[in-house]
Write a protein that holds these residues in place. Structure first.
Motif, short mmCIF file in Angstrom:
data_model
loop_
_atom_site.label_atom_id
_atom_site.label_comp_id
_atom_site.label_asym_id
_atom_site.label_seq_id
_atom_site.Cartn_x
_atom_site.Cartn_y
_atom_site.Cartn_z
N LYS A 3 34.99 78.07 -47.39
CA LYS A 3 33.65 78.63 -48.23
C LYS A 3 32.96 78.99 -46.82
O LYS A 3 33.20 79.36 -46.10
CB LYS A 3 33.04 77.81 -48.15
CG LYS A 3 32.47 77.18 -49.26
CD LYS A 3 32.01 75.95 -50.00
CE LYS A 3 32.46 75.61 -51.40
NZ LYS A 3 30.94 74.61 -51.84
N SER A 4 32.05 79.64 -47.29
CA SER A 4 31.05 81.12 -46.28
C SER A 4 30.35 79.77 -45.85
O SER A 4 30.24 78.55 -45.71
CB SER A 4 30.33 81.65 -46.77
OG SER A 4 28.55 81.79 -46.51
N ASP A 6 27.11 79.94 -45.29
CA ASP A 6 25.85 79.89 -45.51
C ASP A 6 25.94 79.18 -47.13
O ASP A 6 24.81 78.36 -48.08
CB ASP A 6 25.32 80.92 -46.19
CG ASP A 6 24.95 81.83 -45.13
OD1 ASP A 6 24.59 81.00 -44.00
OD2 ASP A 6 24.99 82.84 -45.21
N ALA A 7 27.24 78.21 -47.72
CA ALA A 7 27.63 77.79 -48.70
C ALA A 7 27.47 76.55 -48.45
O ALA A 7 26.81 75.88 -47.83
CB ALA A 7 29.46 78.18 -49.43
#
Length: 154
Positions: A3-4, A6-7
């Protein structure tokens, strides 16, 4: 697929990232009002990146530095969540003390003793802060004992 950064994270993803059981995260939500994951249908929790960083700071203070929950609550109250997030990111504890009665804070260490090597006879900043916390708790215990042993007939 990773995942990013920022997720949002589910509770299981946050728990895995922080190496904590999920029930600990749920418990911390009851003790630290600053932890506020989004809750969707069915009560499913989603932690924002800042939530995970705050949890990382709380985890560091509790597990690595040995603070009590009450001690971390005090740090959060006096210095704010951003301060605890920074502690989690850097591992550096620089206490911020309130100035004045209006809740303003000064970005200065509570104790200005220089960090020195062992055997020099001086106490480093972190140890002095821990000793100050212990002194505060002992004084509170003494106050409670004095109150409990007061002569009710005066």
């Amino acid at each position: 697929m990773e995942k990013s950064p920022d997720a949002f994270r589910t509770i299981s993803e946050a728990a895995d990232e922080l190496d904590l059981p999920q029930h600990v995260l749920r418990f911390w939500e009851t003790r630290f009002s600053q932890i506020k994951p989004l809750k969707r249908g069915g009560g499913r929790r989603y932690y924002r990146p800042d939530d995970v960083q705050l949890l990382r700071g709380i985890r560091y203070l509790l597990y690595d530095e040995g603070f009590t929950i009450k001690g971390v609550q005090k740090i959060l109250k006096e210095n704010g969540a951003r301060h605890v997030i920074t502690i989690g990111e850097t591992g550096a504890i620089e206490p911020v003390v309130p100035v004045g009665g209006n809740g303003d804070t000064a970005e200065q260490p509570q104790i200005a003793a220089p960090e020195t090597s062992h055997g020099s006879g001086k106490i480093d900043t972190y140890s002095r802060a821990r000793l100050n916390e212990a002194l505060h708790e002992l004084l509170e215990c003494k106050r409670l004992l004095d109150k409990a042993t007061e002569d009710p007939f005066g």
